[in-house]
Design an enzyme around this catalytic site. Structure first.
Site, PDB file in Angstrom:
ATOM      1  N   TYR A  53      12.963  -4.490   5.688  1.00  0.00           N
ATOM      2  CA  TYR A  53      12.480  -3.144   5.999  1.00  0.00           C
ATOM      3  C   TYR A  53      13.492  -2.070   5.613  1.00  0.00           C
ATOM      4  O   TYR A  53      13.104  -0.938   5.303  1.00  0.00           O
ATOM      5  CB  TYR A  53      12.046  -3.048   7.460  1.00  0.00           C
ATOM      6  CG  TYR A  53      10.737  -3.770   7.668  1.00  0.00           C
ATOM      7  CD1 TYR A  53       9.537  -3.176   7.301  1.00  0.00           C
ATOM      8  CD2 TYR A  53      10.701  -5.082   8.135  1.00  0.00           C
ATOM      9  CE1 TYR A  53       8.332  -3.850   7.429  1.00  0.00           C
ATOM     10  CE2 TYR A  53       9.509  -5.766   8.264  1.00  0.00           C
ATOM     11  CZ  TYR A  53       8.328  -5.146   7.904  1.00  0.00           C
ATOM     12  OH  TYR A  53       7.133  -5.836   8.006  1.00  0.00           O
ATOM     13  N   HIS A 106      -0.313   1.594  11.834  1.00  0.00           N
ATOM     14  CA  HIS A 106       0.530   0.415  11.638  1.00  0.00           C
ATOM     15  C   HIS A 106       2.015   0.730  11.777  1.00  0.00           C
ATOM     16  O   HIS A 106       2.859  -0.040  11.343  1.00  0.00           O
ATOM     17  CB  HIS A 106       0.251  -0.217  10.268  1.00  0.00           C
ATOM     18  CG  HIS A 106      -1.090  -0.869  10.198  1.00  0.00           C
ATOM     19  ND1 HIS A 106      -1.704  -1.202   9.006  1.00  0.00           N
ATOM     20  CD2 HIS A 106      -1.952  -1.261  11.171  1.00  0.00           C
ATOM     21  CE1 HIS A 106      -2.880  -1.762   9.250  1.00  0.00           C
ATOM     22  NE2 HIS A 106      -3.045  -1.806  10.559  1.00  0.00           N
ATOM     23  N   THR A 173      -8.233   1.368   0.344  1.00  0.00           N
ATOM     24  CA  THR A 173      -8.137   0.248   1.277  1.00  0.00           C
ATOM     25  C   THR A 173      -8.917  -0.955   0.744  1.00  0.00           C
ATOM     26  O   THR A 173      -9.910  -0.795   0.045  1.00  0.00           O
ATOM     27  CB  THR A 173      -8.670   0.623   2.672  1.00  0.00           C
ATOM     28  OG1 THR A 173     -10.081   0.824   2.597  1.00  0.00           O
ATOM     29  CG2 THR A 173      -8.009   1.890   3.185  1.00  0.00           C
ATOM     30  N   GLU A 200     -11.898  -0.283  -7.226  1.00  0.00           N
ATOM     31  CA  GLU A 200     -13.117  -1.099  -7.263  1.00  0.00           C
ATOM     32  C   GLU A 200     -13.666  -1.134  -5.848  1.00  0.00           C
ATOM     33  O   GLU A 200     -12.931  -0.868  -4.889  1.00  0.00           O
ATOM     34  CB  GLU A 200     -12.817  -2.514  -7.763  1.00  0.00           C
ATOM     35  CG  GLU A 200     -11.805  -3.253  -6.914  1.00  0.00           C
ATOM     36  CD  GLU A 200     -11.418  -4.607  -7.494  1.00  0.00           C
ATOM     37  OE1 GLU A 200     -10.925  -5.445  -6.722  1.00  0.00           O
ATOM     38  OE2 GLU A 200     -11.613  -4.827  -8.693  1.00  0.00           O
TER      39      GLU A 200
END
Length: 230
Positions: A53, A106, A173, A200
């Protein structure tokens, strides 16, 4: 139209050079998700997770928002009604583009969390295993990231916004990760019009009234101009 709820995912950040889970190369390709994005992985090897991280934090700090981020910031600033943005992304590119109201379901790379008392504070650019909590002093600091198996933040408030939305837009997403993948169905259930922006159709693409195919940096500025009337 009074209220627009936006959901953004990894696709919009990828255009600013931040890799998605599934992209070849980059940070995620070098590690198993189980090792760096679960509480169990952190318990096994906190040094690996903290360093992972740290690298993501440095990468995000160097990244710049793209035209898609700037278009959404324009929408928030100029729309006559209410705009609420929920993001699955842990970077701060929306804020860098000027957005004021961003819900990080998140978590965020810019934050640290105490595993002992749940206190949150701004993360150092380089965190270290065993860093102490500034509130309780426990050596239990971790990145303020929602890992797999943990409950996303602000879910009750997010569902309230979805129930009130006139328009729900999903941007970049995959439609594979719940609960976010279920937001479109929730918004539709309450009568919202729904639109997806993606390279897509996503896994839940059939739930949208409209799908705009293409990069967010191209499709979003045009759509925002439509919504704002020019």
């Amino acid at each position: 139209m009074q209220k627009i709820v936006l959901l953004t995912g990894a696709g919009i950040s990828a255009e600013s050079g931040l890799g998605t889970f599934r992209a070849e190369g980059g940070l995620w390709a070098q590690h198993r998700i189980e090792d760096v994005a679960t509480p169990e992985g952190f318990a096994r090897d906190p040094k690996l997770v903290v360093e992972f991280y740290n690298a993501r934090r440095a990468q995000a700090a160097a990244a710049e928002p793209n035209a898609g981020h700037h278009a959404l910031a324009r929408l928030e600033a100029d729309f006559d009604g209410e705009v609420v943005l929920v993001t699955q992304n842990v970077d701060d590119l929306h804020e860098k583009a000027g957005m004021k109201r961003v819900m990080h379901m998140h978590g965020a790379l810019t934050g640290a969390l105490c595993g002992a008392c749940d206190h949150r504070w701004p993360a150092n650019m380089v965190m270290r295993p065993g860093d102490g909590c500034p509130k309780c002093a426990a050596p239990a600091a971790r990145p303020d990231i929602v890992w797999f198996g943990e409950m996303p933040y602000d879910m009750e408030e997010i569902y309230e916004h979805l129930a009130q939305a006139d328009l729900f837009a999903s941007i970049g997403t995959s439609g594979n990760v719940y609960p976010a993948a279920g937001f479109v169905a929730e918004a539709r259930r309450h009568g919202a019009r729904t639109i997806e922006f993606n390279l897509e159709p996503s896994a839940v693409g059939s739930d949208f009234d409209d799908i705009r195919i293409g990069s967010a940096s191209q499709t979003l500025p045009a759509w925002v101009a439509e919504v704002l009337g020019g």
